[in-house]
Design an enzyme around this catalytic site. Structure first.
Site, PDB file in Angstrom:
ATOM      1  N   SER A  69       2.645  10.679  -1.275  1.00 49.90           N
ATOM      2  CA  SER A  69       1.606  10.363  -0.295  1.00 49.90           C
ATOM      3  C   SER A  69       1.517  11.468   0.738  1.00 49.90           C
ATOM      4  O   SER A  69       2.524  12.037   1.134  1.00 49.90           O
ATOM      5  CB  SER A  69       1.938   9.054   0.407  1.00 49.90           C
ATOM      6  OG  SER A  69       1.870   8.014  -0.521  1.00 49.90           O
TER       7      SER A  69
ATOM      8  N   HIS B 206      -3.217   8.051 -17.034  1.00 48.64           N
ATOM      9  CA  HIS B 206      -2.241   9.150 -17.146  1.00 48.64           C
ATOM     10  C   HIS B 206      -1.091   8.990 -16.189  1.00 48.64           C
ATOM     11  O   HIS B 206      -1.218   8.454 -15.108  1.00 48.64           O
ATOM     12  CB  HIS B 206      -2.891  10.516 -16.963  1.00 48.64           C
ATOM     13  CG  HIS B 206      -4.308  10.465 -16.524  1.00 48.64           C
ATOM     14  ND1 HIS B 206      -5.317  11.051 -17.217  1.00 48.64           N
ATOM     15  CD2 HIS B 206      -4.869   9.851 -15.469  1.00 48.64           C
ATOM     16  CE1 HIS B 206      -6.444  10.812 -16.604  1.00 48.64           C
ATOM     17  NE2 HIS B 206      -6.211  10.099 -15.552  1.00 48.64           N
TER      18      HIS B 206
ATOM     19  N   HIS C 112       9.056   6.297 -10.386  1.00 45.89           N
ATOM     20  CA  HIS C 112       9.810   5.499  -9.421  1.00 45.89           C
ATOM     21  C   HIS C 112      10.810   4.589 -10.138  1.00 45.89           C
ATOM     22  O   HIS C 112      10.511   4.043 -11.193  1.00 45.89           O
ATOM     23  CB  HIS C 112       8.870   4.611  -8.593  1.00 45.89           C
ATOM     24  CG  HIS C 112       7.901   5.362  -7.747  1.00 45.89           C
ATOM     25  ND1 HIS C 112       6.663   5.731  -8.205  1.00 45.89           N
ATOM     26  CD2 HIS C 112       8.001   5.824  -6.475  1.00 45.89           C
ATOM     27  CE1 HIS C 112       6.033   6.396  -7.235  1.00 45.89           C
ATOM     28  NE2 HIS C 112       6.817   6.463  -6.186  1.00 45.89           N
TER      29      HIS C 112
ATOM     30  N   TYR D 101      11.565   1.636  -9.273  1.00 48.56           N
ATOM     31  CA  TYR D 101      11.062   0.252  -9.352  1.00 48.56           C
ATOM     32  C   TYR D 101      10.176   0.020 -10.570  1.00 48.56           C
ATOM     33  O   TYR D 101       9.951  -1.120 -10.972  1.00 48.56           O
ATOM     34  CB  TYR D 101      10.333  -0.162  -8.055  1.00 48.56           C
ATOM     35  CG  TYR D 101       9.080   0.605  -7.728  1.00 48.56           C
ATOM     36  CD1 TYR D 101       7.892   0.426  -8.441  1.00 48.56           C
ATOM     37  CD2 TYR D 101       9.069   1.522  -6.677  1.00 48.56           C
ATOM     38  CE1 TYR D 101       6.752   1.139  -8.120  1.00 48.56           C
ATOM     39  CE2 TYR D 101       7.939   2.242  -6.352  1.00 48.56           C
ATOM     40  CZ  TYR D 101       6.784   2.038  -7.075  1.00 48.56           C
ATOM     41  OH  TYR D 101       5.655   2.756  -6.775  1.00 48.56           O
ATOM     42  N   GLU D 102       9.671   1.104 -11.157  1.00 45.96           N
ATOM     43  CA  GLU D 102       8.832   0.940 -12.350  1.00 45.96           C
ATOM     44  C   GLU D 102       9.672   0.562 -13.568  1.00 45.96           C
ATOM     45  O   GLU D 102       9.129   0.175 -14.600  1.00 45.96           O
ATOM     46  CB  GLU D 102       8.076   2.243 -12.639  1.00 45.96           C
ATOM     47  CG  GLU D 102       7.034   2.572 -11.576  1.00 45.96           C
ATOM     48  CD  GLU D 102       6.374   3.929 -11.822  1.00 45.96           C
ATOM     49  OE1 GLU D 102       5.453   3.986 -12.658  1.00 45.96           O
ATOM     50  OE2 GLU D 102       6.792   4.916 -11.194  1.00 45.96           O
TER      51      GLU D 102
ATOM     52  N   ALA E  97       5.438   8.197   1.155  1.00 51.31           N
ATOM     53  CA  ALA E  97       4.985   7.223   2.154  1.00 51.31           C
ATOM     54  C   ALA E  97       6.199   6.420   2.575  1.00 51.31           C
ATOM     55  O   ALA E  97       7.077   6.145   1.762  1.00 51.31           O
ATOM     56  CB  ALA E  97       3.948   6.309   1.534  1.00 51.31           C
TER      57      ALA E  97
ATOM     58  N   MET F 229      10.685   4.064  -1.107  1.00 46.91           N
ATOM     59  CA  MET F 229      11.190   3.711  -2.439  1.00 46.91           C
ATOM     60  C   MET F 229      11.329   4.910  -3.382  1.00 46.91           C
ATOM     61  O   MET F 229      11.316   4.759  -4.596  1.00 46.91           O
ATOM     62  CB  MET F 229      10.239   2.688  -3.087  1.00 46.91           C
ATOM     63  CG  MET F 229       9.962   1.471  -2.221  1.00 46.91           C
ATOM     64  SD  MET F 229       8.712   0.419  -2.956  1.00 46.91           S
ATOM     65  CE  MET F 229       8.275  -0.625  -1.550  1.00 46.91           C
ATOM     66  N   SER F 230      11.435   6.096  -2.817  1.00 46.84           N
ATOM     67  CA  SER F 230      11.517   7.282  -3.690  1.00 46.84           C
ATOM     68  C   SER F 230      12.425   8.336  -3.065  1.00 46.84           C
ATOM     69  O   SER F 230      13.267   8.020  -2.239  1.00 46.84           O
ATOM     70  CB  SER F 230      10.104   7.854  -3.912  1.00 46.84           C
ATOM     71  OG  SER F 230       9.611   8.404  -2.705  1.00 46.84           O
TER      72      SER F 230
ATOM     73  N   ASN G 168       3.064   2.433   7.867  1.00 40.04           N
ATOM     74  CA  ASN G 168       3.130   1.112   8.508  1.00 40.04           C
ATOM     75  C   ASN G 168       4.414   1.076   9.328  1.00 40.04           C
ATOM     76  O   ASN G 168       5.301   1.910   9.126  1.00 40.04           O
ATOM     77  CB  ASN G 168       3.147  -0.002   7.434  1.00 40.04           C
ATOM     78  CG  ASN G 168       4.276   0.203   6.433  1.00 40.04           C
ATOM     79  OD1 ASN G 168       4.220   1.108   5.586  1.00 40.04           O
ATOM     80  ND2 ASN G 168       5.317  -0.599   6.552  1.00 40.04           N
TER      81      ASN G 168
ATOM     82  N   HIS H  64      -0.806  -2.612   0.312  1.00 39.04           N
ATOM     83  CA  HIS H  64      -0.756  -1.326  -0.363  1.00 39.04           C
ATOM     84  C   HIS H  64      -1.975  -0.470   0.006  1.00 39.04           C
ATOM     85  O   HIS H  64      -1.866   0.743   0.166  1.00 39.04           O
ATOM     86  CB  HIS H  64      -0.673  -1.536  -1.878  1.00 39.04           C
ATOM     87  CG  HIS H  64      -0.462  -0.279  -2.645  1.00 39.04           C
ATOM     88  ND1 HIS H  64       0.674   0.495  -2.478  1.00 39.04           N
ATOM     89  CD2 HIS H  64      -1.230   0.376  -3.533  1.00 39.04           C
ATOM     90  CE1 HIS H  64       0.579   1.566  -3.253  1.00 39.04           C
ATOM     91  NE2 HIS H  64      -0.564   1.515  -3.901  1.00 39.04           N
TER      92      HIS H  64
HETATM   93  N1  HPA Z   1       8.954  -0.057   3.032  1.00 41.53           N
HETATM   94  C1  HPA Z   1       9.285   0.583   1.884  1.00 41.53           C
HETATM   95  N2  HPA Z   1       8.511   1.503   1.338  1.00 41.53           N
HETATM   96  C2  HPA Z   1       7.352   1.810   1.949  1.00 41.53           C
HETATM   97  C3  HPA Z   1       6.955   1.170   3.135  1.00 41.53           C
HETATM   98  C4  HPA Z   1       7.799   0.186   3.707  1.00 41.53           C
HETATM   99  O1  HPA Z   1       7.511  -0.434   4.744  1.00 41.53           O
HETATM  100  N3  HPA Z   1       5.751   1.705   3.488  1.00 41.53           N
HETATM  101  C5  HPA Z   1       5.436   2.635   2.542  1.00 41.53           C
HETATM  102  N4  HPA Z   1       6.404   2.703   1.600  1.00 41.53           N
END
Ligand code: HPA
Length: 271
Positions: free
Chosen positions: A28, A59, A81, A83-84, A111, A209-210, A233, A246
């Site tokens: 991001s 893709h 990721h 989580y995938e 992000a 998460m990365s 956020n 999201h």
């Molecule tokens: N937590 C985890 N991962 C994220 C967040 C969050 O608040 N915002 C963007 N990616």
């Protein structure tokens, strides 16, 4: 494992000319960065032997080779990721392949949710350190001694020199940046209020998460790393009734993109 890495790297070498020196994982905030790479050669992930197959339709991404600010670069458009459902060695395979191609400096963006009370959505944060909160260390398993040591030093995962240079660039360009600690955990759930609070108490300024798995692997192989988060956020929003969506994450990342691109491209120029 080393055979897989070499197979992927050999294929890629057959498709490109020259040796990329800088690798960039476009998360991001750097969505359009790939368009600024000149004389580009694009290699879809699905063409590369041993690269993970995408779990989502469409893709999975591509590598973009080319020139930027007088340097040979390769960008990863799309990352894998945890989580995938990928295994750690799949999440991190591309970073090892980049090293085999000659990359010595790795740039990453992501992000993240802001934990530091002074952060606002739309801020950018230079990652000065991280906390690995993934359930598994990305280096768990047999060590690849040819790539790096069994017990790699993690006292400076993010290059202090690159951080200082990025801060100078931001100041010269009039761009405000924060600096802090990123905690990486598996997701895909965003944190509960109690978890955001826990991460803050642990000493993190942002959560995502990365990034942590890729950076651990890069440091293992002796690469220099620079990373930035887009704070999409915050953990204690002004309107606490409103959760995080999201879409919101994507929107905020889009608005800071020009500034983040500026910092990354100037930093590459300065290498
Ligand atoms: N937590 C985890 N991962 C994220 C967040 C969050 O608040 N915002 C963007 N990616």
């Amino acid at each position: 494992m080393i055979e897989k890495i070499n197979r992927a790297a050999d294929y890629i070498k057959s498709q490109i000319t020259g040796t990329p020196e800088v690798g960039i994982i476009l998360g991001s905030g750097l969505g359009n960065f790939g368009n600024r790479i000149e004389n580009s050669i694009k290699i879809p992930y699905e063409n590369i032997p041993e690269f993970p197959v995408s779990t989502v339709e469409g893709h999975s991404g591509q590598l973009i080779f080319g020139d930027m600010a007088g340097k040979k670069v390769v960008a990863m458009q799309g990352r894998f990721h945890y989580y995938e459902g990928y295994e750690m060695n799949q999440v991190t395979l591309p970073v090892r392949v980049l090293k085999m191609l000659g990359v010595s400096t790795l740039f990453v963006s992501n992000a993240a949710g802001g934990l530091n009370p002074s952060f606002n959505a739309g801020d950018m944060m230079i990652i000065r350190d991280h906390i690995n909160f993934f359930p598994q260390n990305a280096l768990r398993g047999k060590n690849l001694d040819d790539l790096g040591p069994r017990f790699p030093d993690m006292s400076e995962p993010y290059s202090q020199k690159l951080i200082a240079e990025a801060e100078n660039i931001a100041q010269a360009e009039g761009i405000e940046v924060k600096k802090g600690v990123y905690v990486g955990s598996s997701g895909p759930t965003l944190e509960t209020s109690a978890e955001y609070k826990m991460f803050r108490i642990l000493g993190a300024d942002a959560t995502g998460m990365s990034t942590v798995p890729e950076v651990i692997l890069a440091v293992h192989m002796g690469m220099k790393v620079f990373g930035m988060s887009v704070i999409t956020n915050v953990s204690e929003p002004a309107d606490p009734d409103k959760g995080t969506t999201h879409d919101e994450v994507q929107d905020v990342a889009g608005t800071v993109e020009p500034q983040m691109t500026k910092i990354f491209s100037k930093l590459i120029e300065s290498l």
